[in-house]
Design a protein around this motif. Structure first.
Motif, PDB file in Angstrom:
ATOM      1  N   ALA A 145      13.057 -16.654  -2.451  1.00 10.10           N
ATOM      2  CA  ALA A 145      13.033 -15.048  -2.015  1.00 10.10           C
ATOM      3  C   ALA A 145      14.371 -15.072  -1.016  1.00 10.10           C
ATOM      4  N   GLY A 146      14.548 -16.148  -0.234  1.00 12.99           N
ATOM      5  CA  GLY A 146      15.665 -16.062   0.744  1.00 12.99           C
ATOM      6  C   GLY A 146      17.141 -15.996   0.194  1.00 12.99           C
ATOM      7  N   LEU A 147      17.126 -16.683  -0.872  1.00 10.87           N
ATOM      8  CA  LEU A 147      18.706 -16.926  -1.454  1.00 10.87           C
ATOM      9  C   LEU A 147      18.761 -15.631  -2.417  1.00 10.87           C
ATOM     10  N   ILE A 148      17.760 -14.858  -3.029  1.00 14.32           N
ATOM     11  CA  ILE A 148      18.176 -13.828  -3.648  1.00 14.32           C
ATOM     12  C   ILE A 148      18.476 -12.758  -2.742  1.00 14.32           C
ATOM     13  N   ALA A 149      17.821 -12.515  -1.410  1.00 12.93           N
ATOM     14  CA  ALA A 149      18.224 -11.724  -0.559  1.00 12.93           C
ATOM     15  C   ALA A 149      19.484 -11.661   0.091  1.00 12.93           C
ATOM     16  N   ILE A 150      19.961 -13.113   0.138  1.00 13.79           N
ATOM     17  CA  ILE A 150      21.149 -13.389   0.597  1.00 13.79           C
ATOM     18  C   ILE A 150      22.212 -12.893  -0.239  1.00 13.79           C
ATOM     19  N   ASP A 151      21.794 -13.163  -1.727  1.00 15.86           N
ATOM     20  CA  ASP A 151      22.746 -13.152  -2.747  1.00 15.86           C
ATOM     21  C   ASP A 151      23.158 -11.408  -2.717  1.00 15.86           C
ATOM     22  N   LEU A 152      22.041 -10.664  -2.651  1.00 13.66           N
ATOM     23  CA  LEU A 152      21.927  -9.339  -2.834  1.00 13.66           C
ATOM     24  C   LEU A 152      22.254  -8.485  -1.771  1.00 13.66           C
ATOM     25  N   GLY A 153      22.281  -9.358  -0.326  1.00 16.65           N
ATOM     26  CA  GLY A 153      22.589  -8.532   0.917  1.00 16.65           C
ATOM     27  C   GLY A 153      21.233  -7.635   1.234  1.00 16.65           C
ATOM     28  N   PHE A 154      20.181  -7.855   0.655  1.00 18.98           N
ATOM     29  CA  PHE A 154      18.955  -7.168   0.974  1.00 18.98           C
ATOM     30  C   PHE A 154      18.439  -7.398   2.229  1.00 18.98           C
ATOM     31  N   ARG A 155      18.417  -6.708   3.318  1.00 14.65           N
ATOM     32  CA  ARG A 155      18.012  -6.867   4.542  1.00 14.65           C
ATOM     33  C   ARG A 155      16.703  -6.244   5.150  1.00 14.65           C
ATOM     34  N   GLY A 156      15.866  -5.584   4.171  1.00 18.65           N
ATOM     35  CA  GLY A 156      14.640  -5.213   4.414  1.00 18.65           C
ATOM     36  C   GLY A 156      13.478  -6.454   4.348  1.00 18.65           C
TER      37      GLY A 156
END
Length: 414
Positions: A145-156
């Motif tokens: 989950a963390g890597l996907i958020a980093i990859d997409l820049g999703f900050r929610g």
């Protein structure tokens, strides 16, 4: 539904034993391909369990950078590749999003367990002060989950439900609620798992949960009287959920509308389901109530259907409890007959298959079905998938610990 916001599926991505993307996988489902074969990830020669449903010919560097892959556990590689496919499929553009309104909920049951096994061996051989400095970030279950958020820049919100075999469906359902209740506009959700390892398979073997035969076409046989345990699978299934108005405003393609989520606990036993699938029945009933749907609105259930003696009869009983006479009119198949059981990834991949069933009016088969079991007497779509109208479908996941999660989706009539 009051002022609850509506939620639709606008992107999907997967890596699983049937294919490395959604198109390949869905084609294989329609052809009734069995993704199970002899284990290649380690030598199973002297082991009781010889079969698993592995992701075939895996080379993450076709999608991910070599340097990224070096410090990424196998389950996280699956998660990242599936997430990139899902995001590209959605047609969303990062530049046009409020990234604080975008989040990630991706489950894994055991995270980087292969990494843990390798580093334990290394520690015993070379001393534990010599283990890989990347060991912890690789092994923890939330790093996908963390890597996907980093990859997409999703900050929610970014989180990882760890609820065994219910995890993928919990992730999808939690993401649905998060958008519906106004906390986010876009959520990337699903599950990833890579537990075809000596220790994982060994643990499930000694608890007698796995099939021990060597005929791949008689191994994962949900609802069949011959069933004797599940077959371990691996992979990832990732969906993009989006608030309806946001999706319509940008002219997004919509696979299906997510309308309900049921989530309960048996509070009964560590590994055995409650008698007659009582907890699963409550979860299905909750999902229907949540989506304001009647039992007779449902045309298809993608069952948990693990091919274990207790699960399949208990789930059948649960479906009868909730659907009454309609239980015999709807279709109930288990795609685990093709993919094996992907643990935390199962709910993600099966949500994708359920969405495609709804969108394309095609019901996947339960393959390799031969011997009927009176305790599993519903229409399990034996051996051959079928074209039929699917207005509304349910995807069930039931996990160790008594976790039950069901997601309900309906046809998008845009």
């Amino acid at each position: 539904m009051g002022n609850k916001r509506r939620v639709v599926i606008t992107g999907m991505g997967t890596v699983n034993p049937l294919g490395h993307n959604v198109a390949e996988s869905w084609q294989a489902v329609q052809e009734g391909v069995c993704g199970i074969d002899t284990i290649t990830l380690y030598d199973p020669t002297d082991r009781k369990v010889k079969l698993a449903a592995e992701v075939k010919n895996w080379d993450p560097t076709t999608v991910l950078d070599k340097r990224e892959v070096k410090h990424m556990a196998r389950y996280a590689q699956f998660a990242m590749v599936a997430a990139r496919e899902a995001f590209a499929d959605s047609g969303l553009e990062k530049e046009k999003l409020d990234l604080t309104q975008c989040g990630v909920i991706v489950s894994s049951g055991v995270g980087g367990i292969g990494t843990t096994e390798a580093e334990q061996t290394r520690g015993l051989e070379k001393g534990f002060d010599r283990v890989n400095p990347y060991y912890i970030p690789e092994a923890i279950a939330n790093m996908g989950a963390g890597l996907i958020a980093i990859d997409l820049g999703f900050r929610g919100m970014c989180t990882c439900p760890v609820t065994a075999c219910a995890g993928g469906s919990n992730a999808v359902g939690d993401a649905f609620r998060h958008i519906r209740d106004g906390y986010a506009t876009v959520m990337v959700c699903g599950g990833a798992e890579a537990a075809v390892t000596p220790l994982s398979i060994g643990g499930f073997t000694t608890m007698r949960a796995l099939h021990t035969g060597e005929d791949k076409n008689a191994a994962s046989v949900p609802f069949d009287a011959r069933r004797s345990g599940f077959v371990m699978g691996e992979g990832a299934g990732i969906l993009v959920l989006e608030e309806l108005e946001h999706a319509l405003a940008r002219g997004a393609k919509i696979y299906a509308e997510m309308v309900g989520y049921g989530v309960t606990c048996d509070a009964y036993h560590m590994t055995a389901p409650a008698p007659n699938g009582e907890g699963g029945a409550r979860a299905m009933a909750q999902a229907l109530a949540d989506g304001d749907m009647k039992p007779e609105d449902v045309d298809y259930i993608n069952a948990h259907g693990t091919s274990t003696p207790l699960n399949d009869s208990g789930e059948t009983a649960a479906i009868k409890t909730v659907f009454g006479d309609h239980a015999y009119k709807l279709a109930v198949s288990s795609t685990k007959s093709m993919t094996g059981h992907m643990l935390g990834a199962a709910g993600g991949v099966e949500a994708i298959f359920t969405a495609l069933a709804v969108k394309e009016d095609y019901i996947p088969a339960t393959i390799n079905y031969q011997e009927p079991d009176p305790a599993c007497d519903l229409d399990i779509v034996p051996n051959q998938g079928r074209h039929a109208t699917v207005r509304c479908a349910l995807s069930n996941s039931l996990g160790f610990g008594g976790h039950n999660a069901c997601v309900l989706m309906k046809k998008w009539e845009g």
